[in-house]
Design an enzyme around this catalytic site. Sequence first.
Site, PDB file in Angstrom:
ATOM      1  N   SER A  10       0.833  -1.207   0.084  1.00  0.00           N
ATOM      2  CA  SER A  10      -0.150   0.128   0.125  1.00  0.00           C
ATOM      3  C   SER A  10       1.083   1.370  -0.094  1.00  0.00           C
ATOM      4  O   SER A  10       1.913   1.414   1.052  1.00  0.00           O
ATOM      5  CB  SER A  10      -1.028  -0.037   1.126  1.00  0.00           C
ATOM      6  OG  SER A  10      -1.524   1.321   1.473  1.00  0.00           O
ATOM      7  N   HIS A  35      -1.490  -1.334  -4.019  1.00  0.00           N
ATOM      8  CA  HIS A  35      -2.947  -1.029  -3.557  1.00  0.00           C
ATOM      9  C   HIS A  35      -2.745   0.799  -3.319  1.00  0.00           C
ATOM     10  O   HIS A  35      -1.775   1.320  -2.575  1.00  0.00           O
ATOM     11  CB  HIS A  35      -2.933  -1.648  -2.254  1.00  0.00           C
ATOM     12  CG  HIS A  35      -4.169  -1.301  -1.373  1.00  0.00           C
ATOM     13  ND1 HIS A  35      -5.345  -2.092  -1.583  1.00  0.00           N
ATOM     14  CD2 HIS A  35      -4.421  -0.658  -0.404  1.00  0.00           C
ATOM     15  CE1 HIS A  35      -6.476  -1.682  -0.910  1.00  0.00           C
ATOM     16  NE2 HIS A  35      -5.754  -0.484  -0.326  1.00  0.00           N
ATOM     17  N   ASP A  37      -4.806   3.894  -1.853  1.00  0.00           N
ATOM     18  CA  ASP A  37      -5.696   4.471  -0.997  1.00  0.00           C
ATOM     19  C   ASP A  37      -6.080   5.824  -1.124  1.00  0.00           C
ATOM     20  O   ASP A  37      -5.492   6.535  -1.198  1.00  0.00           O
ATOM     21  CB  ASP A  37      -5.181   4.269   0.696  1.00  0.00           C
ATOM     22  CG  ASP A  37      -5.195   2.881   0.888  1.00  0.00           C
ATOM     23  OD1 ASP A  37      -6.011   1.812   0.981  1.00  0.00           O
ATOM     24  OD2 ASP A  37      -3.988   2.416   1.433  1.00  0.00           O
ATOM     25  N   MET A  39      -8.574   8.664  -0.249  1.00  0.00           N
ATOM     26  CA  MET A  39      -9.351   9.184   1.129  1.00  0.00           C
ATOM     27  C   MET A  39      -9.839  10.421   0.941  1.00  0.00           C
ATOM     28  O   MET A  39      -8.917  11.525   0.402  1.00  0.00           O
ATOM     29  CB  MET A  39      -8.724   8.976   2.628  1.00  0.00           C
ATOM     30  CG  MET A  39      -8.114   7.705   2.423  1.00  0.00           C
ATOM     31  SD  MET A  39      -7.102   7.640   4.160  1.00  0.00           S
ATOM     32  CE  MET A  39      -6.385   6.048   4.129  1.00  0.00           C
ATOM     33  N   HIS A  68      -8.474   1.782  -3.584  1.00  0.00           N
ATOM     34  CA  HIS A  68      -9.411   1.489  -2.463  1.00  0.00           C
ATOM     35  C   HIS A  68     -10.278   2.821  -2.400  1.00  0.00           C
ATOM     36  O   HIS A  68      -9.315   3.690  -1.902  1.00  0.00           O
ATOM     37  CB  HIS A  68      -8.821   0.720  -1.484  1.00  0.00           C
ATOM     38  CG  HIS A  68      -9.316   0.797  -0.074  1.00  0.00           C
ATOM     39  ND1 HIS A  68      -8.805   0.487   0.997  1.00  0.00           N
ATOM     40  CD2 HIS A  68     -10.937   0.883   0.030  1.00  0.00           C
ATOM     41  CE1 HIS A  68      -9.461   0.212   1.897  1.00  0.00           C
ATOM     42  NE2 HIS A  68     -10.776   0.572   1.272  1.00  0.00           N
ATOM     43  N   MET A  70     -12.079   5.134  -0.328  1.00  0.00           N
ATOM     44  CA  MET A  70     -12.441   5.370   0.970  1.00  0.00           C
ATOM     45  C   MET A  70     -13.121   6.670   0.587  1.00  0.00           C
ATOM     46  O   MET A  70     -12.711   7.841   1.513  1.00  0.00           O
ATOM     47  CB  MET A  70     -11.600   5.355   1.972  1.00  0.00           C
ATOM     48  CG  MET A  70     -11.234   3.805   2.167  1.00  0.00           C
ATOM     49  SD  MET A  70      -9.609   3.891   3.243  1.00  0.00           S
ATOM     50  CE  MET A  70      -8.403   3.662   1.849  1.00  0.00           C
ATOM     51  N   MET A 139     -11.751  -5.186   5.653  1.00  0.00           N
ATOM     52  CA  MET A 139     -10.927  -4.224   6.663  1.00  0.00           C
ATOM     53  C   MET A 139     -10.530  -4.944   7.956  1.00  0.00           C
ATOM     54  O   MET A 139     -11.544  -5.479   8.562  1.00  0.00           O
ATOM     55  CB  MET A 139     -11.562  -2.816   6.976  1.00  0.00           C
ATOM     56  CG  MET A 139     -11.661  -1.964   5.547  1.00  0.00           C
ATOM     57  SD  MET A 139     -10.189  -1.699   4.583  1.00  0.00           S
ATOM     58  CE  MET A 139      -9.224  -0.855   5.811  1.00  0.00           C
ATOM     59  N   GLY A 144      -8.745   4.712   7.152  1.00  0.00           N
ATOM     60  CA  GLY A 144      -8.286   5.980   7.657  1.00  0.00           C
ATOM     61  C   GLY A 144      -6.712   6.133   7.724  1.00  0.00           C
ATOM     62  O   GLY A 144      -6.347   7.476   7.339  1.00  0.00           O
ATOM     63  N   PHE A 145      -6.107   5.266   8.083  1.00  0.00           N
ATOM     64  CA  PHE A 145      -4.774   5.420   8.473  1.00  0.00           C
ATOM     65  C   PHE A 145      -3.933   4.151   8.390  1.00  0.00           C
ATOM     66  O   PHE A 145      -4.243   3.059   8.621  1.00  0.00           O
ATOM     67  CB  PHE A 145      -4.558   6.048   9.896  1.00  0.00           C
ATOM     68  CG  PHE A 145      -5.240   7.190  10.189  1.00  0.00           C
ATOM     69  CD1 PHE A 145      -4.509   8.488   9.752  1.00  0.00           C
ATOM     70  CD2 PHE A 145      -6.362   7.210  10.795  1.00  0.00           C
ATOM     71  CE1 PHE A 145      -5.332   9.785   9.993  1.00  0.00           C
ATOM     72  CE2 PHE A 145      -7.191   8.357  11.012  1.00  0.00           C
ATOM     73  CZ  PHE A 145      -6.555   9.688  10.521  1.00  0.00           C
ATOM     74  N   GLY A 147      -0.567   1.991   9.372  1.00  0.00           N
ATOM     75  CA  GLY A 147       0.034   1.856  10.571  1.00  0.00           C
ATOM     76  C   GLY A 147      -0.653   1.306  12.084  1.00  0.00           C
ATOM     77  O   GLY A 147      -0.173   1.437  13.140  1.00  0.00           O
ATOM     78  N   ASP A 177      -7.021  -6.053   4.600  1.00  0.00           N
ATOM     79  CA  ASP A 177      -6.208  -4.738   4.492  1.00  0.00           C
ATOM     80  C   ASP A 177      -6.238  -4.110   6.080  1.00  0.00           C
ATOM     81  O   ASP A 177      -7.453  -3.722   6.483  1.00  0.00           O
ATOM     82  CB  ASP A 177      -7.105  -3.715   3.686  1.00  0.00           C
ATOM     83  CG  ASP A 177      -6.358  -2.349   3.071  1.00  0.00           C
ATOM     84  OD1 ASP A 177      -5.082  -2.283   3.908  1.00  0.00           O
ATOM     85  OD2 ASP A 177      -7.163  -1.560   2.771  1.00  0.00           O
ATOM     86  N   GLY A 178      -4.991  -3.869   6.303  1.00  0.00           N
ATOM     87  CA  GLY A 178      -4.878  -3.289   7.860  1.00  0.00           C
ATOM     88  C   GLY A 178      -4.055  -3.933   8.688  1.00  0.00           C
ATOM     89  O   GLY A 178      -4.535  -4.988   8.990  1.00  0.00           O
ATOM     90  N   GLY A 179      -2.915  -3.477   9.090  1.00  0.00           N
ATOM     91  CA  GLY A 179      -2.368  -4.037   9.980  1.00  0.00           C
ATOM     92  C   GLY A 179      -1.686  -5.518   9.806  1.00  0.00           C
ATOM     93  O   GLY A 179      -1.287  -6.375  10.772  1.00  0.00           O
ATOM     94  N   GLY A 199       0.879  -2.235   4.256  1.00  0.00           N
ATOM     95  CA  GLY A 199       1.537  -0.595   3.874  1.00  0.00           C
ATOM     96  C   GLY A 199       2.879  -0.387   4.724  1.00  0.00           C
ATOM     97  O   GLY A 199       3.968  -0.634   4.369  1.00  0.00           O
ATOM     98  N   SER A 200       2.659  -0.173   6.202  1.00  0.00           N
ATOM     99  CA  SER A 200       3.991   0.186   6.915  1.00  0.00           C
ATOM    100  C   SER A 200       4.585  -0.876   7.033  1.00  0.00           C
ATOM    101  O   SER A 200       5.671  -0.732   7.186  1.00  0.00           O
ATOM    102  CB  SER A 200       3.284   0.801   8.270  1.00  0.00           C
ATOM    103  OG  SER A 200       2.266  -0.204   8.908  1.00  0.00           O
TER     104      SER A 200
END
Length: 227
Positions: A10, A35, A37, A39, A68, A70, A139, A144-145, A147, A177-179, A199-200
């Site tokens: 991401s 990916h 994002d 927003m 994606h 959002m 999700m 929204g963020f 990390g 998606d996420g973490g 991502g992170s």
Amino acid sequence: MARIIEILPSILSADMARLADEVESVKAGGAKVLHVDVMDGHFVPNITIGPPVVSSLRKATDLLLDVHLMIENPDRYIREFIRAGADFVSVHQEAVTHLDRTLNLIKSGGAEAGVALNPATSIETLATVIELVDFVLIMTVNPGFGGQSFIPYTLNKVRQLAQARRERGLDFRIEVDGGLTPDNVAEAVRAGADWIVAGSSVFHSSDPGRTVEQMRRLANEATLSRI
Ligand code: DX5
Ligand code: ZN
């Protein structure tokens, strides 16, 4: 049927001033899909990028682009993102009033259509449209963020969705998606996820390409023990 697992870096967590180099590094690690994002500061409390960045990416790389959205009122922008180079477009169930129409809009524009669900949204909300979707994005954090910490209960939805897919003989992909990190990627794949957004954990690592490679290996090993 054997499913194809992909790790999707991401770019939200990439250094935007060196975006082309960042993309090259994850491509060298075997990434096939990026990916992206989007927003709007309304649907989620953050603002990121729009069609011009997708269009620049399209010129800079041959990797596929997973956009994606959002954003509120995604219908207004779908065509523009596809024209800019999006191969896959997902919209949030929570942001769309006429989901059937929106999915058809994505497909008629020539992209694959996905629906994204927030952690609190049940997969039952997709029962009627599931045969129309090319993929479902679960999700695993609140959008929204980058990390944020992975929310474990969201994998129950991945399991339910994978079961529904088997029972109904369908072929949509499940994206998470996420973490996601090298520590939990195997669990997500065992639950039924095919596409893993990261991502992170990728771009904040010392070697993004190697992290993609490592996550892909862990994910592929996990398919061998998938329930
Ligand atoms: C969050 C975005 C994610 C984000 C994931 O709203 O949809 O794609 O980039 O970032 P990490 O992997 O850092 O949680
Ligand atoms: Zn995302």
